[in-house]
Design a protein around this motif. Structure first.
Motif, PDB file in Angstrom:
ATOM      1  N   GLN A  91       0.433 -25.208 -78.964  1.00 21.38           N
ATOM      2  CA  GLN A  91       1.346 -24.073 -78.333  1.00 21.38           C
ATOM      3  C   GLN A  91       1.052 -22.877 -78.840  1.00 21.38           C
ATOM      4  O   GLN A  91       1.032 -21.837 -78.092  1.00 21.38           O
ATOM      5  N   GLN A  92       1.263 -22.475 -80.114  1.00 20.74           N
ATOM      6  CA  GLN A  92       0.563 -21.130 -80.759  1.00 20.74           C
ATOM      7  C   GLN A  92      -0.640 -20.603 -80.144  1.00 20.74           C
ATOM      8  O   GLN A  92      -0.910 -19.385 -79.745  1.00 20.74           O
ATOM      9  N   ALA A  93      -1.480 -21.325 -79.780  1.00 24.39           N
ATOM     10  CA  ALA A  93      -2.877 -21.126 -79.294  1.00 24.39           C
ATOM     11  C   ALA A  93      -2.753 -20.538 -77.845  1.00 24.39           C
ATOM     12  O   ALA A  93      -3.338 -19.437 -77.611  1.00 24.39           O
ATOM     13  N   ALA A  94      -2.242 -21.346 -77.188  1.00 25.78           N
ATOM     14  CA  ALA A  94      -1.593 -21.003 -75.790  1.00 25.78           C
ATOM     15  C   ALA A  94      -1.031 -19.465 -75.834  1.00 25.78           C
ATOM     16  O   ALA A  94      -1.259 -18.743 -75.002  1.00 25.78           O
ATOM     17  N   GLU A  95      -0.025 -19.576 -76.648  1.00 19.65           N
ATOM     18  CA  GLU A  95       0.580 -17.980 -76.632  1.00 19.65           C
ATOM     19  C   GLU A  95      -0.476 -17.002 -76.819  1.00 19.65           C
ATOM     20  O   GLU A  95      -0.242 -15.865 -76.206  1.00 19.65           O
ATOM     21  N   LEU A  96      -1.307 -17.276 -77.799  1.00 17.68           N
ATOM     22  CA  LEU A  96      -2.295 -16.095 -78.337  1.00 17.68           C
ATOM     23  C   LEU A  96      -3.258 -15.862 -77.156  1.00 17.68           C
ATOM     24  O   LEU A  96      -3.515 -14.816 -77.033  1.00 17.68           O
ATOM     25  N   ARG A  97      -3.488 -16.857 -76.607  1.00 18.72           N
ATOM     26  CA  ARG A  97      -4.429 -16.729 -75.141  1.00 18.72           C
ATOM     27  C   ARG A  97      -3.666 -15.824 -74.241  1.00 18.72           C
ATOM     28  O   ARG A  97      -4.493 -14.972 -73.484  1.00 18.72           O
ATOM     29  N   SER A  98      -2.431 -16.035 -74.205  1.00 18.95           N
ATOM     30  CA  SER A  98      -1.800 -15.500 -72.832  1.00 18.95           C
ATOM     31  C   SER A  98      -1.451 -13.945 -73.036  1.00 18.95           C
ATOM     32  O   SER A  98      -1.041 -13.329 -72.161  1.00 18.95           O
ATOM     33  N   LYS A  99      -1.809 -13.320 -74.487  1.00 12.27           N
ATOM     34  CA  LYS A  99      -1.371 -12.144 -74.547  1.00 12.27           C
ATOM     35  C   LYS A  99      -2.808 -11.139 -74.226  1.00 12.27           C
ATOM     36  O   LYS A  99      -3.579 -11.439 -74.229  1.00 12.27           O
TER      37      LYS A  99
END
Length: 70
Positions: A62-70
């Motif tokens: 989930q944190q990886a997805a959050e980083l990718r969305s930034k």
């Protein structure tokens, strides 16, 4: 950490330091403060080797997805 030790910057924590808390709130907080994909990869590798806890791997994802969305 000793009384006189300087706090460690989050980027300097090892995967073991990030993923060793048994308190799920502290563990989750240590994951959501990761701000780079290399650290996330290191944490996935550590978790797969040592504990392989599905919820922790999910939080890292989930944190990886959050980083990718930034």
């Amino acid at each position: 950490m000793t009384e006189h030790a300087e706090p460690t910057e989050s980027s300097e924590l090892t995967p073991e330091q990030r993923l060793s808390p048994t308190n799920t709130h502290v563990l989750r907080a240590s994951i959501v403060t990761i701000d780079d994909t290399e650290t996330l990869r290191e944490c996935v590798a550590y978790e797969n080797t040592h504990q392989n806890r599905e919820p922790v791997l999910r939080w890292i994802s989930q944190q990886a997805a959050e980083l990718r969305s930034k």
